[in-house]
Design an enzyme around this catalytic site. Structure first.
Site, short mmCIF file in Angstrom:
data_model
loop_
_atom_site.label_atom_id
_atom_site.label_comp_id
_atom_site.label_asym_id
_atom_site.label_seq_id
_atom_site.Cartn_x
_atom_site.Cartn_y
_atom_site.Cartn_z
N CYS A 193 0.83 -1.21 0.00
CA CYS A 193 0.00 0.00 0.00
C CYS A 193 0.86 1.26 0.00
O CYS A 193 0.57 2.23 -0.70
CB CYS A 193 -0.94 -0.01 1.20
SG CYS A 193 -0.13 -0.20 2.81
N HIS B 92 1.99 5.20 9.55
CA HIS B 92 1.12 4.09 9.13
C HIS B 92 0.25 3.60 10.28
O HIS B 92 0.74 3.38 11.39
CB HIS B 92 2.00 2.94 8.61
CG HIS B 92 1.29 2.00 7.70
ND1 HIS B 92 0.25 1.19 8.10
CD2 HIS B 92 1.47 1.74 6.37
CE1 HIS B 92 -0.16 0.47 7.08
NE2 HIS B 92 0.56 0.79 6.02
N ARG C 259 7.89 -4.14 17.22
CA ARG C 259 6.57 -4.54 16.74
C ARG C 259 5.96 -5.64 17.59
O ARG C 259 4.87 -6.13 17.30
CB ARG C 259 6.66 -4.96 15.27
CG ARG C 259 6.80 -3.73 14.38
CD ARG C 259 6.96 -4.07 12.93
NE ARG C 259 5.74 -4.54 12.30
CZ ARG C 259 5.52 -4.52 10.99
NH1 ARG C 259 6.43 -4.03 10.19
NH2 ARG C 259 4.41 -4.99 10.49
N ARG D 138 4.49 3.13 12.96
CA ARG D 138 3.12 2.66 13.13
C ARG D 138 2.47 3.47 14.26
O ARG D 138 3.06 3.65 15.32
CB ARG D 138 3.10 1.17 13.49
CG ARG D 138 3.62 0.23 12.38
CD ARG D 138 2.65 0.20 11.21
NE ARG D 138 3.11 -0.66 10.15
CZ ARG D 138 2.71 -1.93 9.98
NH1 ARG D 138 1.87 -2.48 10.86
NH2 ARG D 138 3.15 -2.64 8.98
#
Length: 327
Positions: A149, A176, A194, A230
């Site tokens: 994306c 994001h 993460r 993120r």
């Protein structure tokens, strides 16, 4: 065009929503949906979506089929797509996220489909395409990756900037939203950062767009770096790009050229409004440039900021590339 959807997750469901409710779905027949989840769960998650809201029409189930808007779509539940009959399918849209090896990527062909389009980066793909950047490179490839994306947002912008002033170097940060690759609570993942709860912290990480841009626009190889952060939102992400151009120019000339190029693009959008991420939900463009955020530092360094719905916009490009492949 006759398609099958393999994997009825976030992208698979967004693709079907667009086929059923937008002009992008004109002339598309969905011959089959394959997902390992039971039909009842697939129908429920299609009808009730936390990001895009409830589907505005009744969704039913009948004899192993998903029924919606006078369509009756057969569903199968095979972990191995090669066990499904895909005779007559022009393109399989593989939205499972697991088609990274040749044996998995080729299962759609083994089942009888003409071609396979993978909804993400894949080493098994014969070609990686980004609509609006290198779709003319399709050739005879039967297994194609639709990249990521972020790459779909970045590549058309980078191509335009290079046409305007020639890119000497650039760095992209994608801000994001969290995805299913992150845990809801702290839990082990391959990457330490993460492994932290995705909805509670901003998480610095890498972006696949960093190396994919080299594959999509090889003449710029080595000139563009990238990273990701993120953030705790459920949808809509952003590209923040700082680029040094080879051609000096005045800011007004740069902005005018950028706007003109954007208006001529099939996949780029433009807004003069001071928008926030939730304003861009369900926009089909690959990237919507935010005019109030454009900056110029000196005669050659530019900062460009744009929004993209990482699910809806990417799903729109899946359908655009699938049409090219079917043709």
């Amino acid at each position: 065009m006759k398609i099958a959807i393999n994997g009825f997750g976030r992208i698979g469901r967004a693709i079907l929503r667009q086929i059923l409710t937008t002009a992008r779905g004109n002339g598309i027949e969905v011959l089959l949906i394959n997902d390992i989840a039971p039909l009842e769960m697939c129908a429920y998650l299609f009808q009730y979506d936390s990001t895009f809201g409830p589907f505005p029409h009744p969704v039913g189930q009948e004899d192993g089929r998903l029924t919606v808007l006078e369509r009756s779509i057969p569903m199968s539940h095979q972990a191995d797509l090669s066990q499904v009959d895909l005779t007559g399918v022009d393109v399989v849209l593989d939205c499972t996220g697991i088609a990274r090896s040749s044996d998995v990527a080729q299962r759609g062909l083994a089942a009888g489909a003409r071609k396979v389009l993978i909804s993400g980066p894949s080493p098994a793909a014969e070609q990686t395409l980004v609509y609006g950047a290198n779709e003319d490179q399709l050739g005879a490839a039967r297994i194609v990756s639709n990249a990521s994306c972020t790459t779909n947002g970045l590549a058309p912008l980078v191509k335009l900037l290079d046409e305007i002033g020639g890119i000497d170097s650039a760095h992209m940060t994608t801000i994001h939203c969290y995805t299913n690759s992150q845990p809801m609570v702290d839990a082990p993942r391959g990457d330490f950062a993460r492994s932290r709860a995705g909805a509670l912290s901003m998480v610095p990480t890498s972006s696949s767009a960093t190396h994919l841009i080299d594959a999509v626009l090889p003449h710029l190889k080595g000139r563009i770096s990238g990273a990701a952060v993120r953030v705790p939102t459920a949808s809509v992400s952003a590209v923040d790009l700082v680029a040094r151009l080879r051609t000096p120019m005045e800011e007004a000339h740069f902005i005018a050229a950028l706007k003109t190029g954007t208006e001529a693009s099939e996949v780029l959008g433009w807004t003069e409004m001071p928008l926030v991420s939730s304003d861009l939900r369900a926009r089909s463009e690959s990237l919507i440039l935010a005019a109030p955020e454009i900056r110029q530092i000196g005669a050659q360094q530019m900062r460009v900021f744009g929004w993209y719905d990482n699910e809806w916009g990417f799903s729109a490009r899946m359908l655009d590339v699938a049409r090219l492949m079917a043709a």
